[in-house]
Design a protein around this motif. Sequence first.
Motif, mmCIF file in Angstrom:
data_model
loop_
_atom_site.group_PDB
_atom_site.id
_atom_site.type_symbol
_atom_site.label_atom_id
_atom_site.label_comp_id
_atom_site.label_asym_id
_atom_site.label_seq_id
_atom_site.Cartn_x
_atom_site.Cartn_y
_atom_site.Cartn_z
ATOM 1 N N LYS A 63 33.275 39.627 40.143
ATOM 2 C CA LYS A 63 34.161 40.961 39.388
ATOM 3 C C LYS A 63 35.210 39.621 39.725
ATOM 4 O O LYS A 63 35.617 39.021 40.963
ATOM 5 C CB LYS A 63 34.835 42.040 40.303
ATOM 6 C CG LYS A 63 36.394 42.485 39.511
ATOM 7 C CD LYS A 63 36.536 43.676 39.988
ATOM 8 C CE LYS A 63 37.441 44.293 39.386
ATOM 9 N NZ LYS A 63 37.942 45.475 39.768
ATOM 10 N N PRO A 85 38.004 42.738 43.687
ATOM 11 C CA PRO A 85 38.381 41.257 42.564
ATOM 12 C C PRO A 85 37.948 40.777 43.808
ATOM 13 O O PRO A 85 37.828 40.463 44.874
ATOM 14 C CB PRO A 85 39.632 41.214 42.805
ATOM 15 C CG PRO A 85 40.339 42.586 42.967
ATOM 16 C CD PRO A 85 39.597 43.168 43.518
ATOM 17 N N TRP A 101 32.931 48.027 37.578
ATOM 18 C CA TRP A 101 33.940 46.532 37.701
ATOM 19 C C TRP A 101 34.984 47.421 38.320
ATOM 20 O O TRP A 101 36.141 47.461 39.534
ATOM 21 C CB TRP A 101 33.544 46.789 36.631
ATOM 22 C CG TRP A 101 35.094 45.410 36.314
ATOM 23 C CD1 TRP A 101 36.535 46.123 35.895
ATOM 24 C CD2 TRP A 101 35.138 44.172 35.759
ATOM 25 N NE1 TRP A 101 37.138 44.881 35.835
ATOM 26 C CE2 TRP A 101 35.773 43.693 36.193
ATOM 27 C CE3 TRP A 101 33.997 43.416 35.802
ATOM 28 C CZ2 TRP A 101 37.226 42.495 35.449
ATOM 29 C CZ3 TRP A 101 34.534 42.385 35.155
ATOM 30 C CH2 TRP A 101 35.941 41.468 35.107
ATOM 31 N N ARG A 102 34.901 48.678 38.190
ATOM 32 C CA ARG A 102 36.584 49.735 38.261
ATOM 33 C C ARG A 102 36.290 49.765 39.962
ATOM 34 O O ARG A 102 37.440 49.736 40.283
ATOM 35 C CB ARG A 102 36.472 50.953 37.749
ATOM 36 C CG ARG A 102 37.248 51.877 38.714
ATOM 37 C CD ARG A 102 37.183 53.272 37.889
ATOM 38 N NE ARG A 102 36.188 54.045 37.787
ATOM 39 C CZ ARG A 102 36.222 55.073 39.239
ATOM 40 N NH1 ARG A 102 37.141 54.705 40.528
ATOM 41 N NH2 ARG A 102 35.141 55.038 39.646
ATOM 42 N N TRP A 143 31.922 39.666 33.744
ATOM 43 C CA TRP A 143 31.662 39.586 34.885
ATOM 44 C C TRP A 143 31.024 37.601 35.041
ATOM 45 O O TRP A 143 31.021 36.986 34.220
ATOM 46 C CB TRP A 143 29.843 39.936 34.705
ATOM 47 C CG TRP A 143 30.112 41.636 35.151
ATOM 48 C CD1 TRP A 143 29.475 42.042 33.734
ATOM 49 C CD2 TRP A 143 30.235 41.884 36.256
ATOM 50 N NE1 TRP A 143 29.852 43.073 34.353
ATOM 51 C CE2 TRP A 143 30.278 43.553 36.068
ATOM 52 C CE3 TRP A 143 30.957 41.604 37.463
ATOM 53 C CZ2 TRP A 143 30.509 44.389 36.750
ATOM 54 C CZ3 TRP A 143 30.881 43.416 38.296
ATOM 55 C CH2 TRP A 143 30.850 44.696 38.021
ATOM 56 N N VAL A 171 32.648 46.388 30.463
ATOM 57 C CA VAL A 171 33.886 45.783 31.247
ATOM 58 C C VAL A 171 34.656 45.600 30.064
ATOM 59 O O VAL A 171 36.120 45.233 29.719
ATOM 60 C CB VAL A 171 33.246 44.402 31.732
ATOM 61 C CG1 VAL A 171 34.850 43.589 32.231
ATOM 62 C CG2 VAL A 171 32.459 44.667 32.824
ATOM 63 N N ARG A 172 34.478 44.632 29.048
ATOM 64 C CA ARG A 172 35.462 44.380 27.852
ATOM 65 C C ARG A 172 35.566 45.963 27.196
ATOM 66 O O ARG A 172 37.026 45.708 27.306
ATOM 67 C CB ARG A 172 35.293 43.293 26.351
ATOM 68 C CG ARG A 172 35.170 42.300 26.974
ATOM 69 C CD ARG A 172 34.587 41.062 25.980
ATOM 70 N NE ARG A 172 33.858 41.513 24.995
ATOM 71 C CZ ARG A 172 32.360 41.318 25.195
ATOM 72 N NH1 ARG A 172 31.941 39.991 26.354
ATOM 73 N NH2 ARG A 172 31.329 41.950 23.957
ATOM 74 N N ASN A 196 38.373 49.714 43.442
ATOM 75 C CA ASN A 196 38.494 48.731 43.658
ATOM 76 C C ASN A 196 38.221 49.338 45.421
ATOM 77 O O ASN A 196 39.007 48.169 46.597
ATOM 78 C CB ASN A 196 40.178 47.684 43.741
ATOM 79 C CG ASN A 196 40.628 47.772 42.761
ATOM 80 O OD1 ASN A 196 40.150 46.890 42.065
ATOM 81 N ND2 ASN A 196 42.012 47.684 42.025
ATOM 82 N N ASP A 220 28.590 43.481 29.988
ATOM 83 C CA ASP A 220 30.467 43.071 29.499
ATOM 84 C C ASP A 220 30.749 43.225 28.265
ATOM 85 O O ASP A 220 31.865 43.513 28.265
ATOM 86 C CB ASP A 220 29.852 40.893 29.156
ATOM 87 C CG ASP A 220 29.522 40.122 30.405
ATOM 88 O OD1 ASP A 220 29.692 39.949 31.019
ATOM 89 O OD2 ASP A 220 29.296 39.461 29.845
ATOM 90 N N HIS A 269 38.347 47.826 29.992
ATOM 91 C CA HIS A 269 39.597 46.715 31.176
ATOM 92 C C HIS A 269 40.175 46.182 29.956
ATOM 93 O O HIS A 269 40.302 44.772 30.925
ATOM 94 C CB HIS A 269 38.238 46.180 32.305
ATOM 95 C CG HIS A 269 37.829 47.296 33.472
ATOM 96 N ND1 HIS A 269 38.524 48.084 34.154
ATOM 97 C CD2 HIS A 269 36.254 47.817 33.427
ATOM 98 C CE1 HIS A 269 37.957 49.045 34.668
ATOM 99 N NE2 HIS A 269 36.480 48.835 34.135
ATOM 100 N N ALA A 329 38.143 40.316 30.103
ATOM 101 C CA ALA A 329 37.342 41.402 31.454
ATOM 102 C C ALA A 329 36.330 40.625 30.631
ATOM 103 O O ALA A 329 35.278 41.212 29.943
ATOM 104 C CB ALA A 329 37.477 42.652 31.000
#
Length: 243
Positions: A240, A78, A73-74, A109, A99-100, A40, A96, A103, A107
């Motif tokens: 995100k 946000p 993503w990480r 996009w 990400v899924r 983040n 995607d 996370h 999760a």
Amino acid sequence: RCIANIDVAVAAVEKMRRQFEHLDLDWRVMDATAMEYEDNVFDLAVDKGTADALMHGATSTGAEVAAMSADVWRTLRPGGVFLLISHNAKRQALLDVGVRDRHGAGAAWECLEVRRCRLSPQATLINVLRSKLNGRPLAEAFKDPKLLQGAAVEAKAAMRQMAFIEAFREFKARKRRAAAAAAAAAAAIGGDGSVGSGGMTLGDAGEQKPEKEEAEAEDPSAPGRDPRLQPFCWCYVLRKPRH
């Protein structure tokens, strides 16, 4: 403010660091699938061709692209935005997946926009050259006049094809607008709104071949098709989620 730039190649990072030393930029040798940054920390991430490079080759499974997507993503805060430029119009599903897998099932996009953009003739020529070099340095192309000439011919043909497809799209758009206007006019005078029923308008039969070419151009992942041999790319604007 921090503008961080990474590449897995030491030579590329050193070259960019020297070339842009007058700018306030941070250059690091780093793997985009496993970055060393904290979670983040960024508001924006930009990828111009890395995903395509990771997908190159018959043995590629897409796992590296999925890993890159998960790590972008990480590192994004946000609400952060991921701008990805690719020669493939169907890249988001793979993004995607990554990400899924890392996370959680919920999760994904948020897709703000996917825009198809034309490449310049110079960029198209470079892509054709790279497809012919099969991983060899681009500089080798300038030592081979025959290869350069062949690439120039292919690049011009690709640009002509896209100009034709763009003209065909505009033709179809004009037809749709004309049909909608005619239907509205018929409805306004109490008609049933039908236009041109019971027959084929001129050009319908001739549209079949351009439509086939248009569909093929939109699917650079089709078997036997090299996505570099096309004069356009897609720009994905992904976010995100804030929650």
